[in-house]
Design a protein around this motif. Structure first.
Motif, PDB file in Angstrom:
ATOM      1  N   LYS A 104       1.143  -0.894   0.197  1.00  0.00           N
ATOM      2  CA  LYS A 104       0.372   0.136  -0.035  1.00  0.00           C
ATOM      3  C   LYS A 104       1.314   1.452  -0.021  1.00  0.00           C
ATOM      4  CE  LYS A 104      -3.067  -0.558   3.302  1.00  0.00           C
ATOM      5  NZ  LYS A 104      -3.768  -0.679   4.716  1.00  0.00           N
ATOM      6  N   GLY A 105       1.576   1.675   0.973  1.00  0.00           N
ATOM      7  CA  GLY A 105       2.771   2.423   1.136  1.00  0.00           C
ATOM      8  C   GLY A 105       3.289   2.893  -0.392  1.00  0.00           C
ATOM      9  N   TRP A 106       4.188   1.326  -0.977  1.00  0.00           N
ATOM     10  CA  TRP A 106       4.787   1.619  -2.282  1.00  0.00           C
ATOM     11  C   TRP A 106       4.181   1.906  -3.413  1.00  0.00           C
ATOM     12  CZ3 TRP A 106       4.240  -0.790  -6.606  1.00  0.00           C
ATOM     13  CH2 TRP A 106       5.261  -1.333  -7.790  1.00  0.00           C
ATOM     14  N   MET A 107       2.732   1.199  -3.193  1.00  0.00           N
ATOM     15  CA  MET A 107       1.551   2.458  -4.361  1.00  0.00           C
ATOM     16  C   MET A 107       1.208   3.648  -4.671  1.00  0.00           C
ATOM     17  SD  MET A 107      -0.663  -1.242  -4.489  1.00  0.00           S
ATOM     18  CE  MET A 107      -1.882  -0.739  -5.421  1.00  0.00           C
ATOM     19  N   ALA A 108       0.805   3.910  -3.172  1.00  0.00           N
ATOM     20  CA  ALA A 108       0.566   5.403  -2.505  1.00  0.00           C
ATOM     21  C   ALA A 108       2.072   6.473  -3.429  1.00  0.00           C
ATOM     22  CB  ALA A 108       0.625   5.611  -1.586  1.00  0.00           C
ATOM     23  N   ASP A 109       3.086   6.180  -3.265  1.00  0.00           N
ATOM     24  CA  ASP A 109       4.254   7.049  -3.229  1.00  0.00           C
ATOM     25  C   ASP A 109       4.662   6.616  -5.079  1.00  0.00           C
ATOM     26  OD1 ASP A 109       5.279   7.380  -0.830  1.00  0.00           O
ATOM     27  OD2 ASP A 109       6.294   5.474  -0.537  1.00  0.00           O
ATOM     28  N   ARG A 110       3.916   5.950  -5.580  1.00  0.00           N
ATOM     29  CA  ARG A 110       4.430   5.204  -7.026  1.00  0.00           C
ATOM     30  C   ARG A 110       2.836   6.158  -7.938  1.00  0.00           C
ATOM     31  NH1 ARG A 110       6.510   1.940 -10.869  1.00  0.00           N
ATOM     32  NH2 ARG A 110       8.769   2.474  -8.716  1.00  0.00           N
ATOM     33  N   LEU A 111       1.984   5.787  -7.602  1.00  0.00           N
ATOM     34  CA  LEU A 111       0.874   6.641  -8.077  1.00  0.00           C
ATOM     35  C   LEU A 111       0.626   7.867  -7.996  1.00  0.00           C
ATOM     36  CD1 LEU A 111      -1.589   6.423  -9.616  1.00  0.00           C
ATOM     37  CD2 LEU A 111      -3.140   5.452  -7.504  1.00  0.00           C
ATOM     38  N   ALA A 112       1.247   8.702  -6.800  1.00  0.00           N
ATOM     39  CA  ALA A 112       0.971   9.599  -7.148  1.00  0.00           C
ATOM     40  C   ALA A 112       2.093  10.504  -7.598  1.00  0.00           C
ATOM     41  CB  ALA A 112       1.894  10.412  -5.266  1.00  0.00           C
ATOM     42  N   LEU A 113       3.358   9.950  -8.565  1.00  0.00           N
ATOM     43  CA  LEU A 113       4.016  10.116  -9.196  1.00  0.00           C
ATOM     44  C   LEU A 113       3.399  10.579 -10.467  1.00  0.00           C
ATOM     45  CD1 LEU A 113       7.675   8.852  -7.820  1.00  0.00           C
ATOM     46  CD2 LEU A 113       7.321  10.817  -7.936  1.00  0.00           C
ATOM     47  N   GLU A 114       2.585   9.336 -10.584  1.00  0.00           N
ATOM     48  CA  GLU A 114       2.427   9.238 -12.085  1.00  0.00           C
ATOM     49  C   GLU A 114       1.059   9.920 -12.089  1.00  0.00           C
ATOM     50  OE1 GLU A 114       2.611   5.220 -13.909  1.00  0.00           O
ATOM     51  OE2 GLU A 114       4.092   4.535 -12.916  1.00  0.00           O
ATOM     52  N   LEU A 115      -0.059   9.672 -10.893  1.00  0.00           N
ATOM     53  CA  LEU A 115      -1.649  11.140 -11.112  1.00  0.00           C
ATOM     54  C   LEU A 115      -1.084  12.260 -11.788  1.00  0.00           C
ATOM     55  CD1 LEU A 115      -3.869  10.782 -10.942  1.00  0.00           C
ATOM     56  CD2 LEU A 115      -3.820  10.619  -8.366  1.00  0.00           C
ATOM     57  N   GLY A 116       0.018  13.109 -11.312  1.00  0.00           N
ATOM     58  CA  GLY A 116      -0.201  14.467 -11.799  1.00  0.00           C
ATOM     59  C   GLY A 116       0.441  15.129 -10.346  1.00  0.00           C
ATOM     60  N   PRO A 117       1.071  16.513 -10.307  1.00  0.00           N
ATOM     61  CA  PRO A 117       1.996  17.002  -9.489  1.00  0.00           C
ATOM     62  C   PRO A 117       1.202  17.805  -8.852  1.00  0.00           C
ATOM     63  CG  PRO A 117       1.072  18.086 -11.250  1.00  0.00           C
ATOM     64  CD  PRO A 117       0.238  17.021 -11.947  1.00  0.00           C
TER      65      PRO A 117
END
Lengths: 274, 62
Positions: free
Chosen positions: A145-158
């Motif tokens: 969950k933590g890894w995915m939150a970090d990774r997705l935030a980088l891809e979702l937008g600034p």
């Protein structure tokens, strides 16, 4: 600002973003669901289940993302002094947590009180492949969950927040430019470029023959943790680090947990067990 | 006469004991309520600011 809530990862996920359209949130929801299907230990055809089934049979191929996630699990083990241990699958199954809790736990099996072997002795990771020792398996749970939150935030937008069941990363200046207002231990923090996570034994718990069982296994005993801490919330540079710090503090107990957090986190909350 | 004085004294002692117990319980609960809200530790306040605004999302145990 646009937002979306969706059930995934055995919890509720909440996405907020500024400057992107709803179609981007729909893409993010698909991103989460896809990784849920790949990294869940409950789905027999998931990538993690395949790896667990291959334990003791030598190297198994893994995707680049699972390789990265397993690397994160080894990092978490080292960062926590061995307390955040992804190799807890056996003790979790013994506790009765064999399927999503929505389907109900199974009766617990007796398991000796004994420490788990160190994670690096159970799990090896190389480019494109991983190897598990016979008789062991991984549950990536909060680490994923933590890894995915970090990774997705980088891809979702600034400018966005990715909140995956309480493990979140807040990126950018928020809707009003002052940071994202995030609820934290009864207060509201303004966060920019920060991860937050809460670890506790107050959820995913059940009674088995009069004994309380829960999902957080202490690798020093191979049994659900009983350290005198009910819940820990932590702010850190990433959601993954926040998750690791929170779980470490919970397993250390009230006094050592507080001392650990005081040196590692800019803001934290530790609630002792009643 | 002496019985009457003894009865009044006993009632006064019981009332005082009750009041002390109530005050003690209030202090105990108050102390625990204080410690419930105390353990938020913003070590670096300029990095983590608080606000009175309602949160848009929250961390929690799941």
């Amino acid at each position: 600002m646009v937002e979306l809530r969706l059930p995934a990862l055995g919890t509720t996920c909440h996405l907020l973003a500024v400057g992107v359209g709803r179609e981007r949130l729909a893409w993010a929801a698909d991103w989460i669901r896809e990784r849920h299907d790949r990294f869940s230990r409950f789905a027999p055809d998931s990538e993690v289940s395949s790896l667990n089934r291959a334990a003791g049979q030598g190297w198994a191929p893994v995707s680049a993302e699972l390789e990265e996630l397993l690397g994160a699990a080894l990092w978490a083990y080292a960062r926590s002094g061995g307390l955040v241990h992804a190799g807890v699958l056996g003790p979790m199954l013994a506790a009765g947590y064999t399927r999503p809790l929505g389907e109900g736990p199974e009766p617990a099996r007796a398991l000796p009180v004994a420490p788990l072997p160190p994670l690096p002795e159970l799990l090896s990771v190389e480019p494109g492949r991983a190897r598990l020792r016979r008789g062991f398996g991984v549950d990536l749970g909060g680490i994923a969950k933590g890894w995915m939150a970090d990774r997705l935030a980088l891809e979702l937008g600034p400018c966005c927040v990715v909140n995956l069941g309480g493990d979140l990363f807040a990126r950018g200046d928020g809707p009003d430019g002052g940071g994202w207002p995030v609820g934290f231990a009864g207060r509201t923090l303004l966060l920019r470029g920060r991860g937050v996570a809460t670890s506790g034994v107050t959820a995913r718990r059940w009674l088995d023959q009069g004994r309380v069982q829960h999902h957080l296994v202490d690798p020093r005993t191979s049994h659900p943790a009983a350290t005198g801490v009910a819940e820990v919330s932590v702010v850190a540079p990433t959601a993954l680090e926040a998750e690791v710090l929170a779980k470490t503090a919970l397993l250390l107990g009230p006094e050592r947990g507080r001392a650990h957090l005081a040196t590692a986190s800019p803001a934290w909350h530790l609630r002792p067990a009643a | 006469m002496r019985e009457g004085i003894r009865s009044v004294a006993l009632k006064a002692a019981a009332t005082a004991t009750t009041l002390l117990a109530i005050a003690g319980a209030a202090l105990y609960v108050g102390g625990h309520q204080h410690s419930q809200s105390a353990p938020l530790h913003p070590r670096v306040l300029d990095q983590v600011q608080t606000t009175d605004a309602a949160p848009l999302t929250s961390t929690y145990v799941s």
